[in-house]
Design an enzyme around this catalytic site. Structure first.
Site, PDB file in Angstrom:
ATOM      1  N   GLU A 106      -0.594  -9.215  -1.241  1.00 24.42           N
ATOM      2  CA  GLU A 106      -2.030  -9.507  -1.081  1.00 24.42           C
ATOM      3  C   GLU A 106      -2.759  -9.477  -2.424  1.00 24.42           C
ATOM      4  O   GLU A 106      -3.701 -10.246  -2.647  1.00 24.42           O
ATOM      5  CB  GLU A 106      -2.649  -8.521  -0.078  1.00 24.42           C
ATOM      6  CG  GLU A 106      -2.170  -8.806   1.351  1.00 24.42           C
ATOM      7  CD  GLU A 106      -2.628  -7.756   2.345  1.00 24.42           C
ATOM      8  OE1 GLU A 106      -2.269  -6.576   2.159  1.00 24.42           O
ATOM      9  OE2 GLU A 106      -3.353  -8.111   3.287  1.00 24.42           O
ATOM     10  N   GLY A 128       0.513  -5.123   0.703  1.00 21.21           N
ATOM     11  CA  GLY A 128      -0.620  -5.095  -0.218  1.00 21.21           C
ATOM     12  C   GLY A 128      -0.267  -5.682  -1.576  1.00 21.21           C
ATOM     13  O   GLY A 128      -1.136  -6.234  -2.263  1.00 21.21           O
ATOM     14  N   ALA A 160       0.863  -1.186   0.000  1.00 21.87           N
ATOM     15  CA  ALA A 160       0.000   0.000   0.000  1.00 21.87           C
ATOM     16  C   ALA A 160       0.896   1.232   0.000  1.00 21.87           C
ATOM     17  O   ALA A 160       2.052   1.170   0.426  1.00 21.87           O
ATOM     18  CB  ALA A 160      -0.873  -0.010   1.248  1.00 21.87           C
ATOM     19  N   GLU A 182       3.893  -5.739   7.185  1.00 21.65           N
ATOM     20  CA  GLU A 182       3.074  -4.717   7.844  1.00 21.65           C
ATOM     21  C   GLU A 182       3.425  -4.539   9.320  1.00 21.65           C
ATOM     22  O   GLU A 182       3.360  -3.448   9.862  1.00 21.65           O
ATOM     23  CB  GLU A 182       1.582  -5.059   7.700  1.00 21.65           C
ATOM     24  CG  GLU A 182       1.010  -4.778   6.313  1.00 21.65           C
ATOM     25  CD  GLU A 182       1.211  -5.917   5.331  1.00 21.65           C
ATOM     26  OE1 GLU A 182       2.017  -6.828   5.609  1.00 21.65           O
ATOM     27  OE2 GLU A 182       0.550  -5.879   4.269  1.00 21.65           O
TER      28      GLU A 182
HETATM   29  N1  3HC Z   1       4.554   3.404   0.118  1.00 21.88           N
HETATM   30  C1  3HC Z   1       5.047   4.603  -0.221  1.00 21.88           C
HETATM   31  N2  3HC Z   1       6.340   4.819  -0.530  1.00 21.88           N
HETATM   32  C2  3HC Z   1       7.161   3.765  -0.498  1.00 21.88           C
HETATM   33  C3  3HC Z   1       6.706   2.476  -0.161  1.00 21.88           C
HETATM   34  C4  3HC Z   1       5.337   2.310   0.153  1.00 21.88           C
HETATM   35  N3  3HC Z   1       4.839   1.118   0.466  1.00 21.88           N
HETATM   36  N4  3HC Z   1       7.764   1.627  -0.212  1.00 21.88           N
HETATM   37  C5  3HC Z   1       8.824   2.361  -0.579  1.00 21.88           C
HETATM   38  N5  3HC Z   1       8.461   3.648  -0.753  1.00 21.88           N
HETATM   39  C6  3HC Z   1       9.311   4.753  -1.193  1.00 21.88           C
HETATM   40  C7  3HC Z   1      10.387   5.057  -0.177  1.00 21.88           C
HETATM   41  O1  3HC Z   1       9.923   5.954   0.800  1.00 21.88           O
HETATM   42  C8  3HC Z   1      11.455   5.662  -1.044  1.00 21.88           C
HETATM   43  O2  3HC Z   1      11.081   6.990  -1.299  1.00 21.88           O
HETATM   44  P1  3HC Z   1      12.182   8.130  -1.467  1.00 21.88           P
HETATM   45  O3  3HC Z   1      13.023   7.685  -2.633  1.00 21.88           O
HETATM   46  O4  3HC Z   1      11.372   9.336  -1.696  1.00 21.88           O
HETATM   47  O5  3HC Z   1      12.939   8.109  -0.170  1.00 21.88           O
HETATM   48  C9  3HC Z   1      11.332   4.897  -2.361  1.00 21.88           C
HETATM   49  O6  3HC Z   1      10.023   4.331  -2.344  1.00 21.88           O
HETATM   50  C10 3HC Z   1      12.340   3.782  -2.510  1.00 21.88           C
HETATM   51  O7  3HC Z   1      12.321   2.978  -1.331  1.00 21.88           O
HETATM   52  P2  3HC Z   1      13.647   2.407  -0.687  1.00 21.88           P
HETATM   53  O8  3HC Z   1      14.672   3.489  -0.596  1.00 21.88           O
HETATM   54  O9  3HC Z   1      13.245   1.715   0.557  1.00 21.88           O
HETATM   55  O10 3HC Z   1      14.118   1.386  -1.816  1.00 21.88           O
HETATM   56  P3  3HC Z   1      14.796  -0.032  -1.682  1.00 21.88           P
HETATM   57  O11 3HC Z   1      15.018  -0.509  -3.060  1.00 21.88           O
HETATM   58  O12 3HC Z   1      15.930   0.031  -0.720  1.00 21.88           O
HETATM   59  O13 3HC Z   1      13.687  -0.972  -0.990  1.00 21.88           O
HETATM   60  C11 3HC Z   1      11.523  -1.934  -0.684  1.00 21.88           C
HETATM   61  C12 3HC Z   1      12.528  -1.287  -1.686  1.00 21.88           C
HETATM   62  C13 3HC Z   1      12.070  -3.278  -0.221  1.00 21.88           C
HETATM   63  C14 3HC Z   1      10.242  -2.131  -1.435  1.00 21.88           C
HETATM   64  C15 3HC Z   1      11.341  -1.005   0.517  1.00 21.88           C
HETATM   65  O14 3HC Z   1      11.036   0.284   0.060  1.00 21.88           O
HETATM   66  C16 3HC Z   1      10.242  -1.420   1.463  1.00 21.88           C
HETATM   67  O15 3HC Z   1      10.440  -2.289   2.280  1.00 21.88           O
HETATM   68  N6  3HC Z   1       9.067  -0.758   1.350  1.00 21.88           N
HETATM   69  C17 3HC Z   1       7.982  -0.947   2.269  1.00 21.88           C
HETATM   70  C18 3HC Z   1       7.274  -2.238   2.016  1.00 21.88           C
HETATM   71  C19 3HC Z   1       6.107  -2.349   2.959  1.00 21.88           C
HETATM   72  O16 3HC Z   1       6.218  -2.142   4.142  1.00 21.88           O
HETATM   73  N7  3HC Z   1       4.951  -2.704   2.393  1.00 21.88           N
HETATM   74  C20 3HC Z   1       3.778  -2.839   3.180  1.00 21.88           C
HETATM   75  C21 3HC Z   1       3.061  -1.553   3.187  1.00 21.88           C
HETATM   76  S1  3HC Z   1       1.642  -1.580   4.232  1.00 21.88           S
HETATM   77  C22 3HC Z   1       0.487  -2.414   3.376  1.00 21.88           C
HETATM   78  O17 3HC Z   1       0.731  -2.858   2.293  1.00 21.88           O
HETATM   79  C23 3HC Z   1      -0.849  -2.515   4.041  1.00 21.88           C
HETATM   80  C24 3HC Z   1      -1.720  -3.496   3.337  1.00 21.88           C
HETATM   81  O18 3HC Z   1      -1.722  -4.697   4.061  1.00 21.88           O
HETATM   82  C25 3HC Z   1      -3.141  -2.993   3.259  1.00 21.88           C
END
Ligand code: 3HC
Ligand code: NAI
Length: 691
Positions: free
Chosen positions: A103, A100, A61, A123
């Site tokens: 998912e 997400g 998400a 998450e």
């Molecule tokens: N939402 C918004 N922005 C995100 C994002 C997300 N889920 N994931 C990454 N970004 C952004 C980062 O903030 C960063 O932005 P910036 O360049 O402006 O600083 C850019 O994308 C690149 O991210 P990274 O620097 O972390 O890039 P990496 O290549 O090192 O890592 C990744 C990539 C492994 C995908 C890492 O970004 C990550 O772990 N992201 C979060 C994943 C996550 O937690 N997903 C679950 C979200 S909650 C959810 O999905 C709820 C659902 O169940 C309803």
């Protein structure tokens, strides 16, 4: 364009393209709905593939939408539309299909993945739970045990493992889209195979009660892991749609919780630390392929291991063969202990040891690109080392000091190349702690700073840039924390009460336990060397008396606490109680009963107030950088966001200021003067983000 629908014969492909990580923003959700509608309307399309452009499948998400609220359609609605869709759907996975994103894949009938891909439900790391069916679908697919493990740890699962578990149907190499389309073609005209239709998984009696107890220990004080168990229990006990409703309600409970806000702050703060104001992106880091470390003691050994772990060769220099042998012996024993736990193979241990070249000669440092000094903490020794380095290091080599407190500018002044000098302050144990304070000297060159940031990433540390002030960021602030804990002990809160309050707050150990572990002689020596006017004499009195009584901490089986030799369990000490009474009488502090809340507030508000000074002086770029220092260097609980976030969001800046003013009246303004920056923010009604 965020989404595009393409027809390849009987296969419809929904392409998602939302750089950099295909976060499932509002536009992505609309694109998915739109793609499904086009696929439904086209009778030629028999089967659908969902694929993503760029470096990854959807990484989850869009976290930036959490604060403002999601504009409809929400992800659960998109996934409900996928469930209601008539034709089979195939997910084409590459990169990291997380949260997400995974998912979405779980709402497809089939999952095809590149072998290098990873899937996961991280998450929990954001203080929430999978809120788009993950808690209901994954257990149906891989069983409750594996699903819980994935959701409670939040760790990514390599595609091969996910394939074995049954979450991925086919692993492919080469062109993912081609392979996914070919796979999908094989499913054209077949009935749907929705995960939701699989039978609810079974568990033995008492499974969830046991899981709750285990997770309460493993994930101390955390809110969302218990809610994850609740949601998975619903997957087992309720029909699918009711389970989804339960998951939705639990997701909202988590999202509204302060821990989720704190952990989201940490997510973004960690990514902001690498942005250095005034450091243009075009500044190129210098190449670093060979590293040298001077001093093979506690820190030098750990620093050498850190580089060897990243595959970077290290020359390790000591004063004597004996010191060198001792240092290398400790490194080997550390690696062998890791191997004994099954986390390294014997071959890996030898490979890492093979990257270390011991030496007694400075001439062997001539080829190093980066030289890190970790010798005794006295200016005289550092001077000798840096003067010699200036003679032997190649032009352009970066010269770094791991000093805890000494001035990087003074050290740089011992060389004829101050532009190449900076601080690289590792935290003990250096091969474990994720923090690296990168201390920017007055004359440190921009490309040297850029190199340090790049190297930090390569050795898997979080590099935070600090200015050159006594103690930099972390240790400077720690002084306020240590001061208050010590004074509280003299005022009537015994060390075991202070430590218990700090541990209950979420710290990995209390301050007194930490002092015993590090050795009380370290603080003692530093007080002897320092200007007595520069610290509160009441704060060091107990430590002085303990050291003078021969109680140096764990290494002498007696410090603040008593220890049974060979056992690290701290036991309250009658001797220490006597010394506390003596110290309190000497400094004139009366004893009283003190509550745990006062302990926590005084320790962390003292630390926070200094943090405001660090910011005011420009010694840290952002409050979030300070939070990251405390999370990764000192074990501050991530679910409180860091000390600056805690003070602003759990106490509130106006209340924090009021309390600091109250302590100033009670304990004297010398150590409790409110930071002018805090006063200004409160007067202007602003927050730390407004700086
Ligand atoms: N939402 C918004 N922005 C995100 C994002 C997300 N889920 N994931 C990454 N970004 C952004 C980062 O903030 C960063 O932005 P910036 O360049 O402006 O600083 C850019 O994308 C690149 O991210 P990274 O620097 O972390 O890039 P990496 O290549 O090192 O890592 C990744 C990539 C492994 C995908 C890492 O970004 C990550 O772990 N992201 C979060 C994943 C996550 O937690 N997903 C679950 C979200 S909650 C959810 O999905 C709820 C659902 O169940 C309803
Ligand atoms: P230590 O005493 O364990 O190790 C220092 C090593 O340096 C010894 O092995 C010694 O033989 C060697 N040494 C001394 N002078 C030398 C010289 N001229 N040439 C080559 N080797 C020399 O000390 P520790 O704890 O590793 O500290 C080293 C530095 O790291 C200090 O500046 C300290 O402030 C800093 N530091 C220490 C932390 C800790 O928790 N111990 C944390 C962060 C920084």
């Amino acid at each position: 364009m965020t989404g595009r629908f393409e027809v390849r014969g009987d296969v419809g492909v929904i392409h998602i393209d939302n750089p950099p990580v295909n976060a499932i923003s509002h536009a992505v959700r609309l694109a998915l709905i739109d793609g499904l509608a086009q696929a439904a309307a086209d009778p030629a399309v028999q089967v659908v593939v969902i694929a993503c452009a760029g470096r990854t499948f959807m990484a989850g998400a869009d976290i930036t939408e959490f604060a403002s609220g999601m504009k409809p359609p929400g992800l659960p609605e998109v996934l409900a539309a996928m469930d209601a869709f008539a034709k089979p759907i195939v997910a084409a996975l590459h990169g990291t299909a997380l949260g997400g994103g995974f998912e979405v894949a779980l709402s497809c009938d089939y999952r095809v993945a590149l072998a290098k891909a990873q899937v996961g439900l991280p998450e929990v790391k954001l203080g929430i739970l999978p809120g788009a069916g993950g808690t209901q679908r994954l257990p149906r697919l891989v069983g409750v045990e594996a699903a819980l493990q994935a959701m409670i740890s939040g760790d990514p699962i390599p595609a091969a493992q996910a394939h074995t578990l049954g979450a991925i149907d086919q692993l492919v190499e080469g062109d993912l889209l081609e392979a996914a389309v070919a796979f999908a073609r094989g499913k054209a005209g077949t009935a749907r195979r929705r995960v939701r239709d699989l039978p609810p998984p079974a568990v033995p009696d008492g499974f969830f009660a046991a899981a709750r107890l285990r997770v309460a220990k493993e994930k101390r004080n955390l809110f969302s892991p218990q809610r994850i168990i609740d949601a998975v229990e619903a997957a087992v006990t309720l029909p699918f749609d009711q389970g989804i409703a339960r998951e939705g309600a639990l997701f909202m409970d988590c999202l509204r919780h302060s821990q989720a806000k704190a952990l989201q702050h940490v997510f973004f703060a960690e990514r902001q630390v690498t942005r250095i104001p005034g450091l243009p992106a075009e500044v190129k880091p210098r190449p670093v392929t060979k590293v040298a470390v001077i001093g093979a003691g506690t820190m030098g050994g750990g620093i050498a291991m850190t580089f060897a772990n990243a595959g970077i060769p290290v020359t390790l220099l000591e004063m004597s063969q004996e010191a060198l042998d001792r240092g290398l012996g400790i490194i080997r024993r550390n690696y062998e202990a890791t191997a004994a736990k099954g986390r390294l193979t014997t071959a890996q241990v030898e490979a890492r040891m093979g990257l270390l070249t011991p030496t007694l000669s400075y001439d062997d440092l001539a080829g190093a690109d980066l030289i890190i000094e970790a010798v005794f903490e006295t200016l005289e020794v550092k001077k000798q080392v840096f003067q010699r380095l200036d003679r032997v290091a190649r032009p352009g080599a970066i010269l770094a000091s791991n000093t805890s407190y000494l001035s990087i500018d003074t050290i740089a002044g011992y060389t004829g190349r101050p532009q190449d000098v900076l601080g690289l302050h590792f935290f003990s144990p250096a091969n474990v702690m994720k923090l690296l304070e990168i201390v920017r000297g007055e004359r440190t060159a921009p490309d040297v700073l850029a190199t340090a940031l790049e190297v930090a990433k390569r050795i898997r540390k979080v590099g935070v840039v600090a200015g050159n002030a006594f103690g930099f960021i972390g240790n400077r602030m720690l002084e306020g924390y240590g001061r208050e804990a010590n004074i509280l002990a003299l005022e009537g809160a015994p060390p075991q009460q202070v430590d218990k309050a700090l541990v209950e707050f979420g710290m990995p150990m209390g301050l007194f336990q930490m002092m015993d572990l590090a050795g009380l002689d370290i603080g003692y020596k530093s007080r002897q060397d320092r200007d007595p006017e520069s610290f509160d004499p009441r704060s060091g009195r107990l430590g002085d008396l303990l050291v003078e009584a021969g109680r140096l901490g764990q290494k002498t089986s007696a410090g603040v606490y008593d220890y049974v030799p060979g056992d690290r369990t701290p036991k309250p000490s009658a001797v220490t109680a006597g010394l506390i009474a003596q110290a309190a009488a000497e400094v004139g502090l009366p004893q009283r009963t003190i509550g745990d809340q006062e302990i926590v507030e005084r320790c962390f508000l003292a630390l926070f107030n200094i943090g405001c000074e660090v910011l005011r002086e420009g010694m840290a770029y952002r409050a979030g950088d300070i939070d990251i220092v405390y999370l990764y260097g000192y074990g501050f609980p991530a679910y409180r966001g860091g000390p600056m976030f805690w003070a602003e969001h759990e106490i509130g800046l106006p209340a924090a200021l009021e309390k600091i003013r109250h302590y100033a009246q009670t304990y004297g303004a010398r150590w409790w003067t409110p930071s002018p920056l805090l006063e200004r923010l409160v007067a202007e009604g602003k927050g730390l983000k407004d700086l």
